[in-house]
Design an enzyme around this catalytic site. Structure first.
Site, short mmCIF file in Angstrom:
data_model
loop_
_atom_site.label_atom_id
_atom_site.label_comp_id
_atom_site.label_asym_id
_atom_site.label_seq_id
_atom_site.Cartn_x
_atom_site.Cartn_y
_atom_site.Cartn_z
N CYS A 51 -36.83 -6.07 -6.38
CA CYS A 51 -37.70 -6.05 -7.56
C CYS A 51 -39.10 -5.61 -7.16
CB CYS A 51 -37.74 -7.43 -8.25
SG CYS A 51 -38.53 -8.70 -7.25
N CYS A 54 -40.89 -7.59 -4.47
CA CYS A 54 -40.57 -7.25 -3.08
C CYS A 54 -41.47 -6.12 -2.60
CB CYS A 54 -39.11 -6.81 -2.97
SG CYS A 54 -37.91 -8.07 -3.45
N ASP A 469 -58.33 31.67 -16.13
CA ASP A 469 -58.74 32.85 -15.37
C ASP A 469 -58.06 34.06 -16.00
OD1 ASP A 469 -59.65 34.47 -13.11
OD2 ASP A 469 -57.56 34.41 -12.47
#
Length: 780
Positions: A51, A54, A469
């Site tokens: 989970c 952890c 550009d």
């Protein structure tokens, strides 16, 4: 927000592999990616996490090492570690192991083919098979034969003890380290239900032969010492195992795009090498191919490395890399990318980039790095998860005490407390962001959109101005013949034919454009030969074609040769007013016509601008070209605001000025002159066909070179962020709503276990919807 390009650089796969070596050897210098200043970076594969809590524990353990910082991703089961130069890899691995998990160096270029879910699948299937009759007997009184409760115990014991062993083992490891995770909740809840059931069977009245009882949905309906919860113990274990298995499968699906990208490269290659004094084709593993070697690509084979075609012509399918559905025609001198599939004739290619330096490997590395990172919303979820489990354990104890204090009895109190433990598992919270990020970035990679990091997704939501550009972004950056204006009484075809023949001897971009048009027009007859060719730097060329003294170049050169262009002043003025370049052509003492050359507009640019406007973005064309050319291009694509004649520093000033006005600015560019603006922008999008400097300074790379991909990138990023936020809303709402219900005795532990498992599956499934995202630029 301003960024330095050095902070956004991501290393290639080889650089990361070299990082691990540097960690082992204790070498100095920067070998890793962003944030690894004066140190090294290494990726670790973490095993045993269940989970988000952890992941938080591993992060904290690694963070306690001197100078070490780590980002741990629960969904990808990987840790990105930044450490001081000289840090030993074994030290990092030991830190992870001290937290109760295992770690190895992660090698992204190695694709795992073994079925890592097989043990979990086996444990899940056995547990479900044993748990189903236990649940059925508890829920349907008509099925309760004599001594049914003892049979249920025999079936439930292996489910809780063997099937749930991973939870119990992890909970014990966590307890030893003074921590609590989702496994703690599941283990305590199921063992409590099992122990209570054993007490009721052995010391209470539940073990009497012939005893029956109905299934209860509410904790308040529990029946004292006659109540058993074997169905809760077995059912919760089975539900959590099923949820974890489905979660694992979904996570594998979420990473499928990256695995497909890694697997799309060639495994071996036919190299042309000298053997016994003669050049032969030798088939070797692709790892043995060296830069500069020539290799052969037959029809149906994959291109082994980035290179240049030296012989042959064919169509190469690069959809795996760029998302472009139409194969690209290539011939001698054309570049090909590794991973492309040869769909036509035989090609001989000179290797320019091999292994981890290829575009395919670089793209995979960038995608993986984006999946490893964390967005701000995920960091919030991690902070919540890190304190969530201890709070839930405390809440469960409080619920137990409340029900006992209210005189409800041990059965009711234990049922409510166990339900709180089970329903509160923060799985969905931990999966909400990383699964959506994995699917979104993977889908982007398959469309030729490479996202550099999760923070990019959050920036796209806020962007309101996009700076474009011109050359190479809105236009192709290649000159082409736009028009032929013959002098009165002259033939346009003859003007182009003689000019093209003369310009064929020149390497100037304008000369190449004129020659290409002339060759196309005279495809059958071909162009005549030229003698006495001479180039006049900055002015043009002259020579003899079919006995005529031909001059091609600026009007000034023709004037020096006594050829007046006054008769074509109107056509010349019109062309120059539109920003195009005028080339005069003359022979035999007279001007014969004008050739109008212009940078070619990309056919998709106007549609791209429309799509950007539809997304609420305000387009702005900023270019170093002169005003007339810039405004002509802007008018064609539908951009109203133009800033022309600016140097690279001027582009940065434009971006900074917009930011000072409160705008969030995106910049799309492709050249070295765009790199500074891309780095200054809040969101930099580099055209992948441009320079490496521009790509390194950007947040998003558009591999296809199609400006419409910029709109696709913004749409995909926003869709991914919407999914993340939706997942988090669901996860938070689920826990906020469910925990009070469990504490109030509305849910039994088994119902809570089913709801918890389904919430995780819902979050992952919702993320997988991003795989259906469709491009509007023709990408597959």
């Amino acid at each position: 927000m301003t960024r330095r390009s050095s902070d956004t650089t991501s290393p290639s796969a080889s650089a990361r592999a070299g990082t691990a070596d540097a960690v082992r050897a204790g070498s100095s210098g920067r070998t890793g990616g962003a944030g690894a200043r004066d140190g090294v970076s290494v990726d670790l594969a973490i095993s045993g996490m269940t989970c988000a809590s952890c992941a938080g524990r591993v992060e904290r353990k690694l963070g306690k090492l001197d100078g070490v910082s780590a980002t741990v991703n629960y969904a990808t089961e990987r840790a990105r570690v930044e450490a001081p130069a000289g840090t030993d890899l074994a030290t990092l691995l030991a830190a992870v192991e001290s937290a109760g998990y295992t770690a190895t160096e992660h090698r992204p270029e190695v694709v795992e083919e073994e079925d890592t879910l097989a043990p979990l699948r086996r444990r899940t299937l056995v547990s479900v098979a044993l748990a189903v009759p236990v649940v059925a007997l508890a829920m349907v009184p008509a099925l309760q034969f004599s001594a049914w409760q003892w049979v249920s115990l025999a079936l439930a014991l292996p489910v809780v003890l063997w099937g749930g062993w991973p939870f119990h083992r992890a909970a014990a490891v966590n307890l030893r380290h003074g921590a609590a995770t989702m496994d703690t909740l599941v283990s305590v809840g199921t063992l409590a239900a099992l122990l209570w059931s054993l007490y009721a069977l052995v010391l209470g009245t539940a073990g009497q032969i012939g005893m029956t009882h109905g299934f209860v949905w509410l904790a308040g309906d529990a029946d004292g010492s006659g109540a058993i919860y074997l169905e809760a113990a077995a059912g919760v274990t089975a539900f959590v195992l099923v949820g974890r298995y489905l979660e694992g499968r979904s996570k594998r699906s979420a990473g499928a795009a990256l695995r497909a990208l890694l697997e799309s490269g060639a495994k071996d290659v036919a190299v042309r090498r000298e053997v016994d004094g003669t050049v032969r084709e030798v088939r070797v593993p692709v790892e043995e191919l060296a830069v500069g070697e020539h290799f052969v690509v037959r029809p149906g084979e994959k291109v082994a490395a980035d290179g240049v075609v030296v012989d042959g012509s064919s169509a190469v399918d690069v959809s795996a890399l760029t998302g472009e559905p139409v194969p690209a025609e290539v011939g001698p001198g054309d570049e090909v990318a590794g991973g492309g599939v040869n769909a036509g004739g035989r090609l001989v290619v000179r290797a320019e980039k091999v292994g981890a330096d290829t575009q395919l490997a670089q793209t995979a590395a960038l995608v993986e790095r984006a999946q490893e990172g964390k967005a701000d919303v995920q960091r919030l979820a991690d902070r919540v998860s890190s304190i969530f489990v201890p709070v839930v354990v405390g809440l469960a104890v409080a619920v137990l005490g409340f029900w006992l204090g209210a005189g409800a009895g041990w059965a009711t109190a234990l049922t409510a407390a166990v339900a709180v433990l089970i329903i509160a598992c923060p799985c969905a919270l931990g999966l909400a962001t990383p699964t959506a990020l994995m699917v979104g970035t993977g889908r982007g990679a398959s469309m030729g959109i490479v996202v550099r990091g999760p923070e990019v997704l959050e920036q796209t939501r806020r962007v309101d101005v996009v700076v474009l550009d011109k050359t190479g972004t809105v236009t192709t950056g290649r000159m082409s013949l736009a028009d032929v204006a013959p002098a009165p009484g002259q033939d346009a075809g003859e003007v182009l034919r003689l000019a093209g023949a003369l310009e064929a001897a020149s390497e100037h971009p304008i000369a190449r454009a004129i020659t290409a048009a002339a060759q196309e027009a005279a495809a059958q007859e071909g162009l005549p030969d030229v003698t006495g060719f001479a180039s006049r730097d900055g002015l043009g060329v002259e020579g003899s074609v079919e006995g005529r003294a031909v001059v091609v170049g600026r009007p000034r050169l023709l004037a020096e040769r006594g050829l007046a262009v006054d008769a074509l002043d109107a056509a010349r003025a019109e062309a120059e007013a539109s920003g195009r370049t005028v080339v005069a052509v003359g022979w035999d003492g007279a001007v014969r016509g004008l050739l109008v050359v212009a940078d070619t507009l990309k056919p998709t640019s106007a549609d791209a601008v429309r799509q950007l406007r539809a997304l609420g973005l305000r387009p702005l064309l900023v270019t170093g070209d002169h005003e007339a050319a810039a405004r002509a291009v802007a008018a064609e694509v539908g951009v109203e605001e133009v800033v022309a004649g600016v140097l690279p520093a001027g582009k940065v000033d434009v971006v900074r000025r917009l930011q000072e006005q409160g705008h969030v600015v995106a910049v799309v560019g492709d050249g070295v002159n765009d790199a500074a603006a891309l780095a200054q922008a809040d969101l930099g999008l580099a055209i992948g066909t441009g320079t490496d400097v521009a790509v390194e300074a950007s947040d998003l790379t558009l591999v296809r070179g199609d400006l419409r991909s910029a709109a696709d990138a913004v749409r995909l990023s926003r869709a991914t962020l919407r999914t993340i936020r939706g997942n988090l809303r669901w996860a938070f709402a689920y826990n906020v709503a469910a925990i009070p219900l469990a504490a109030a005795g509305v849910l039994t532990p088994m119902v809570a276990g089913a709801a918890m498992a389904l919430s995780s599956v819902f979050v992952v499934t919702n993320s997988l919807r991003l795989r259906r995202f469709r491009s509007r630029s023709g990408a597959v």
